[in-house]
Design a protein around this motif. Sequence first.
Motif, PDB file in Angstrom:
ATOM      1  N   ALA A 127     -31.700  58.157  64.775  1.00 18.96           N
ATOM      2  CA  ALA A 127     -30.851  57.543  65.797  1.00 18.96           C
ATOM      3  C   ALA A 127     -31.181  56.055  65.854  1.00 18.96           C
ATOM      4  O   ALA A 127     -32.351  55.667  65.806  1.00 18.96           O
ATOM      5  N   SER A 141     -23.506  58.618  61.703  1.00 19.08           N
ATOM      6  CA  SER A 141     -24.845  58.397  62.255  1.00 19.08           C
ATOM      7  C   SER A 141     -24.790  58.145  63.756  1.00 19.08           C
ATOM      8  O   SER A 141     -23.781  57.693  64.296  1.00 19.08           O
ATOM      9  N   SER A 142     -25.893  58.436  64.429  1.00 20.99           N
ATOM     10  CA  SER A 142     -26.038  58.112  65.850  1.00 20.99           C
ATOM     11  C   SER A 142     -26.408  56.640  65.940  1.00 20.99           C
ATOM     12  O   SER A 142     -27.537  56.244  65.634  1.00 20.99           O
ATOM     13  N   ASN A 143     -25.462  55.819  66.353  1.00 20.26           N
ATOM     14  CA  ASN A 143     -25.621  54.367  66.297  1.00 20.26           C
ATOM     15  C   ASN A 143     -25.102  53.748  67.586  1.00 20.26           C
ATOM     16  O   ASN A 143     -23.960  53.989  67.980  1.00 20.26           O
ATOM     17  N   ARG A 144     -25.945  52.959  68.262  1.00 19.17           N
ATOM     18  CA  ARG A 144     -25.560  52.354  69.534  1.00 19.17           C
ATOM     19  C   ARG A 144     -25.853  50.863  69.530  1.00 19.17           C
ATOM     20  O   ARG A 144     -26.688  50.381  68.767  1.00 19.17           O
ATOM     21  N   HIS A 185     -35.520  61.025  71.867  1.00 18.88           N
ATOM     22  CA  HIS A 185     -35.595  61.339  70.439  1.00 18.88           C
ATOM     23  C   HIS A 185     -37.012  61.646  69.956  1.00 18.88           C
ATOM     24  O   HIS A 185     -37.179  62.334  68.942  1.00 18.88           O
ATOM     25  N   ASP A 216     -31.401  64.174  77.457  1.00 18.50           N
ATOM     26  CA  ASP A 216     -30.496  63.190  76.870  1.00 18.50           C
ATOM     27  C   ASP A 216     -30.003  62.233  77.959  1.00 18.50           C
ATOM     28  O   ASP A 216     -29.377  62.666  78.930  1.00 18.50           O
ATOM     29  N   GLU A 261     -21.823  54.438  73.626  1.00 17.46           N
ATOM     30  CA  GLU A 261     -21.829  53.818  72.298  1.00 17.46           C
ATOM     31  C   GLU A 261     -22.232  52.350  72.397  1.00 17.46           C
ATOM     32  O   GLU A 261     -23.008  51.851  71.581  1.00 17.46           O
TER      33      GLU A 261
END
Length: 435
Positions: free
Chosen positions: A294, A324-327, A371, A377, A382
Amino acid sequence: MTQMKFLFTLLLVGLVQLSMAQTPKINEDSVYIRQHYTKMERMVPMRDGVKLFTSIYVPKDIASGKKYPIMLNRTPYSVAPYGDTLYKTSLGPSMLFARDGYIFVYQDVRGKYMSEGSFEAYRPFIPNKKNATDNDESSDAYDAIEWLVKNIEGNNGKVGTWGISSPGYYSTMTTIESHPALKAASPQAPVTDWFMGDDRHHNGAFFLMGTFAFISGFGAPRPVPAAKARPGFSAYGTPDGYEFYMKLGPLKNVNERIFKGENRIWNQLMENETYNEFWQSRTPVPHFKNVKPAVMVVGGWFDQEDLYGPLKAYEGIEKNSPSSSNRLVMGPWIHGGWARGKGESLGHIRFGSATSEFYQKNIELPFFNHHLKDAPDPKLPEAYIFETGANQWRTYDQWPPKNSVEKKLYFHPDGKLSFNPTPESIQKGKEPAFN
């Protein structure tokens, strides 16, 4: 004279009070670290035999069976202080992490300070490694994590990385062909392209003063590992920067008079004046493929050094690794401002809240805890974006936001800007504008 003494006394009292207000906090953090962490130093081997100096802080209560995730920071700026008995005064992205409980690891990258090997600024990534000598910052990070999870007692097998500026770049590189134990990474103001927008050039325009001052020390030769770097240039002879550079003359005089050809990074800058293969090979953006950990990219709207980097890194992962987990987090900060101070203002401009403290408590720590510690969570959006003027945090499910429109700003007389072109520019068929 009496009035002067009175003013001097007021100034002295003010300085003493300021010192007393700041010192206890530093001491409190330092005392906490010494009471709760044990420091050790190791030389960690890479696949080609080069060993990297690594400073490790482990919670003391691992003796009772507790396990903690590892937070890794790889840096070209020194892991000082050196010595098992000398401790940092702060650990992690913020002291919230130290108090929450993590294993903290700081590593001098290859060729810097106490690490072995040769340093290469933003070493090009090698996609298809054939042997142990094919190494880059991604492989060095992989090897470091491999060693850490196998050799550091009390770790839970999960690793996170973070860093600001150049260390942000090294955090970025951990996400490419990443180690399976790497679960989360936060490149913060990451250097992403030294030519197109970060530090040394902005859209190809060379930043002379900042680059000369920085590279004079950063690029100085280091023939053997050392705890201290060679100092940068200081013999300006005048407080007037304009005067110094006018007297210096053309850029070739820097080498002829000062560096004598010994500063390799300066030489590379001078030899590569266009966006050629040298620069293109040093950006990680094309290699953001199948990013598994992440990622939370962080930047500041008022960062004059690396505003380009975080936006480009986030965009690159979105484009090349869409699943992908992308912020992205962008706040009203100068370079690294989210990691120091409260973030309440910039000069005389007030933001209406402690933006840095909000970020550390409500965004950064929950991201890593989720994570790396299986905490709930936090359901981060985003994009977490601070809107100046309105002085509010906005959340978006994509960045740029849906239905957003790109507009041009036009230069107008008397130093004004407008979204409308000037009549003169329309008549002449010219549009002096920027996006």
